[in-house]
Design an enzyme around this catalytic site. Structure first.
Site, short mmCIF file in Angstrom:
data_model
loop_
_atom_site.label_atom_id
_atom_site.label_comp_id
_atom_site.label_asym_id
_atom_site.label_seq_id
_atom_site.Cartn_x
_atom_site.Cartn_y
_atom_site.Cartn_z
N LYS A 16 -4.78 1.78 9.34
CA LYS A 16 -3.58 0.96 9.02
C LYS A 16 -3.47 -0.22 9.98
O LYS A 16 -3.31 -1.37 9.55
CB LYS A 16 -2.31 1.80 9.16
CG LYS A 16 -2.11 2.71 7.98
CD LYS A 16 -0.78 3.44 8.08
CE LYS A 16 -0.91 4.77 7.39
NZ LYS A 16 -1.53 4.70 6.06
N GLY A 57 -4.73 10.65 -0.41
CA GLY A 57 -5.47 11.59 0.46
C GLY A 57 -5.04 13.04 0.26
O GLY A 57 -5.90 13.90 0.02
N ASP A 107 -5.90 1.70 2.87
CA ASP A 107 -5.30 0.68 3.74
C ASP A 107 -6.25 -0.52 3.86
O ASP A 107 -5.82 -1.67 3.80
CB ASP A 107 -5.05 1.23 5.16
CG ASP A 107 -4.11 2.41 5.15
OD1 ASP A 107 -3.09 2.35 4.43
OD2 ASP A 107 -4.41 3.40 5.84
N LYS A 162 0.87 -1.18 0.00
CA LYS A 162 0.00 0.00 0.00
C LYS A 162 0.90 1.22 0.00
O LYS A 162 1.74 1.38 0.89
CB LYS A 162 -0.91 -0.01 1.23
CG LYS A 162 -1.34 1.35 1.77
CD LYS A 162 -2.31 2.09 0.91
CE LYS A 162 -2.49 3.57 1.22
NZ LYS A 162 -2.35 4.12 2.51
N1 LIG Z 1 0.92 6.10 17.10
C1 LIG Z 1 1.16 6.63 15.90
N2 LIG Z 1 2.32 6.37 15.27
C2 LIG Z 1 2.59 6.90 14.05
N3 LIG Z 1 1.75 7.72 13.38
C3 LIG Z 1 0.57 8.03 13.95
C4 LIG Z 1 0.22 7.48 15.23
N4 LIG Z 1 -1.01 7.94 15.54
C5 LIG Z 1 -1.39 8.74 14.53
N5 LIG Z 1 -0.47 8.80 13.56
C6 LIG Z 1 -0.60 9.59 12.32
O1 LIG Z 1 -0.89 8.73 11.23
C7 LIG Z 1 -0.33 9.33 10.06
C8 LIG Z 1 -0.27 8.31 8.91
O2 LIG Z 1 -1.56 8.19 8.35
P1 LIG Z 1 -1.95 8.92 6.95
O3 LIG Z 1 -1.60 10.37 7.03
O4 LIG Z 1 -3.37 8.56 6.65
O5 LIG Z 1 -0.91 8.24 5.96
P2 LIG Z 1 -1.08 7.60 4.49
O6 LIG Z 1 -1.37 8.71 3.54
O7 LIG Z 1 0.26 6.96 4.27
O8 LIG Z 1 -2.20 6.58 4.56
C9 LIG Z 1 1.01 9.80 10.55
O9 LIG Z 1 1.57 10.79 9.72
C10 LIG Z 1 0.69 10.32 11.95
O10 LIG Z 1 0.37 11.68 11.92
C1 LIG Z 2 -12.63 6.77 3.31
C2 LIG Z 2 -11.30 7.41 3.08
O1 LIG Z 2 -10.77 8.05 3.99
N1 LIG Z 2 -10.74 7.26 1.88
C3 LIG Z 2 -9.47 7.82 1.51
C4 LIG Z 2 -9.02 7.14 0.24
C5 LIG Z 2 -7.59 7.51 -0.17
C6 LIG Z 2 -6.59 7.07 0.88
O2 LIG Z 2 -6.79 6.17 1.68
O3 LIG Z 2 -5.42 7.77 0.79
P1 LIG Z 2 -4.16 7.72 1.79
O4 LIG Z 2 -3.70 6.33 1.84
O5 LIG Z 2 -3.20 8.64 1.13
O6 LIG Z 2 -4.62 8.21 3.16
C7 LIG Z 2 -9.58 9.35 1.29
O7 LIG Z 2 -10.61 9.80 0.80
O8 LIG Z 2 -8.60 10.06 1.58
#
Ligand SMILES: Nc1ncnc2c1ncn2[C@@H]1O[C@H](COP(=O)(O)OP(=O)(O)O)[C@@H](O)[C@H]1O
Ligand SMILES: CC(=O)N[C@@H](CCC(=O)OP(=O)(O)O)C(=O)O
Length: 300
Positions: A251, A74, A192, A38
């Site tokens: 995640k 996102g 995720d 991912k």
């Molecule tokens: N316990 C934790 N450890 C690490 N990151 C965390 C934790 N709790 C929250 N986070 C947040 O989760 C974020 C990752 O999720 P996200 O921004 O959605 O990433 P992605 O775009 O890779 O899916 C990190 O940047 C951090 O701000």
């Molecule tokens: C329901 C939901 O939150 N969907 C996500 C889909 C894209 C995603 O998951 O992107 P990242 O892995 O960069 O966070 C969104 O709209 O942002």
């Protein structure tokens, strides 16, 4: 060329050969195995790093592993919502998705991000095919159902046929996380979650989530607090204790669910480290957080 320059080049070449040779047992262990990666939007921001991730995926495919890439996006959705004057809102790490937001999510993920990754993989010498949950009936969605969250979906079922057809023919599937329900209504599913369900349905060897932190941190503001290994039970406790919040919740949840359904190991790793995928798969270095089914597997 001076003698010392020639010596340096020889040493450098010897190091490279040694690194390649050390990868052999890992290649032998994982050849023919499915690895679901991912690639999160947070780790996509730097184009130099993006190129390395893409090369790593092509590398995995070339040495006989079966990579499947599920991407997020996102931050790119946020930037397009902003351009269109639509406010981005989140609940427990999931985007509140009303009808106009759903349109933008689909256009950005399936239209822009997916095709960009496909083109980059192809430029790097791989053969990628982009698809979303709708293609080949890969994913049927159902509403996630939380009040006020709109068209956020869950994975109702995964039909792996299209993925197997592609992988068996040498293609690298690149999946975006939009899928329709029985009526054709599109849903926005967290990427995720999609990666975890696909990994589970395929009985993948590994699920690897590339993000923008070192892994799960005890204090998410302090990178020195990395938790290198947890089992399912401990991972659930981290969520219950609010150690894990925001985007880290889906995640950890998807890792736990995929492990419970037979995936051998799940890793949350730092996509900002160059070639983090190769480091994780082909060396003993063990970066990020490894989540395993039980402590019996903790040595892996
Ligand atoms: N316990 C934790 N450890 C690490 N990151 C965390 C934790 N709790 C929250 N986070 C947040 O989760 C974020 C990752 O999720 P996200 O921004 O959605 O990433 P992605 O775009 O890779 O899916 C990190 O940047 C951090 O701000
Ligand atoms: C329901 C939901 O939150 N969907 C996500 C889909 C894209 C995603 O998951 O992107 P990242 O892995 O960069 O966070 C969104 O709209 O942002």
């Amino acid at each position: 060329m001076t003698v010392s320059q020639t010596e340096y080049i020889k040493q450098d070449a010897a190091t490279r050969v040694q690194v390649l040779s050390e990868a052999l047992p890992y290649i032998q262990q994982f050849i023919g195995r499915t690895i679901v990666v991912k690639y999160g939007g947070a780790a996509m921001k730097d184009s130099n790093l993006k190129d390395k991730v893409i090369r790593d995926i092509v590398f995995l495919s070339c040495v006989g592993l079966r990579p499947i890439l599920v991407h997020g996006g996102g931050p790119e959705i946020n930037s397009w919502l902003d351009k269109l004057g639509i406010e981005a809102q989140f609940k427990n790490g999931l985007r509140v998705t009303d009808a106009p937001t759903m349109d933008v999510v689909e256009m950005v993920l399936v239209g822009r991000v997916n095709k960009e990754i496909v083109a980059l993989i192809n430029q790097a010498g791989g053969s990628a095919v982009g698809l979303c949950g709708k293609d080949g009936n890969l994913i049927k969605a159902r509403p996630q159902g939380d009040e006020g969250i709109g068209f956020v979906g869950e994975v109702n079922n995964v039909n792996i046929k299209i993925l197997e057809t592609l992988v068996n023919n040498g293609y690298i599937p690149v999946v975006s996380s939009v899928a329709a329900d029985e009526t054709g209504q599109p849903y926005n599913i967290n990427a995720d979650t999609v990666a975890g369900e696909i990994a589970a349905a395929l009985g993948a060897e590994k699920l690897i989530l590339l993000t923008d932190t070192r892994g799960i941190l005890k204090d998410y503001k302090d990178p020195s607090t990395l938790i290198p290994k947890v089992d399912i039970q401990e991972a659930r406790e981290l969520i219950a204790m609010d150690v894990v919040s925001g985007g880290m919740i889906p995640k950890v949840n998807c890792c736990v669910r995929s492990l419970a359904q037979g995936v051998k190991a799940a890793h949350i790793i730092d996509g900002r480290i160059p070639h983090s995928l190769l480091l994780e798969i082909f060396t003993d270095v063990g970066i990020g957080t490894m989540i395993v089914g039980s402590h019996l597997q903790m040595s892996g």
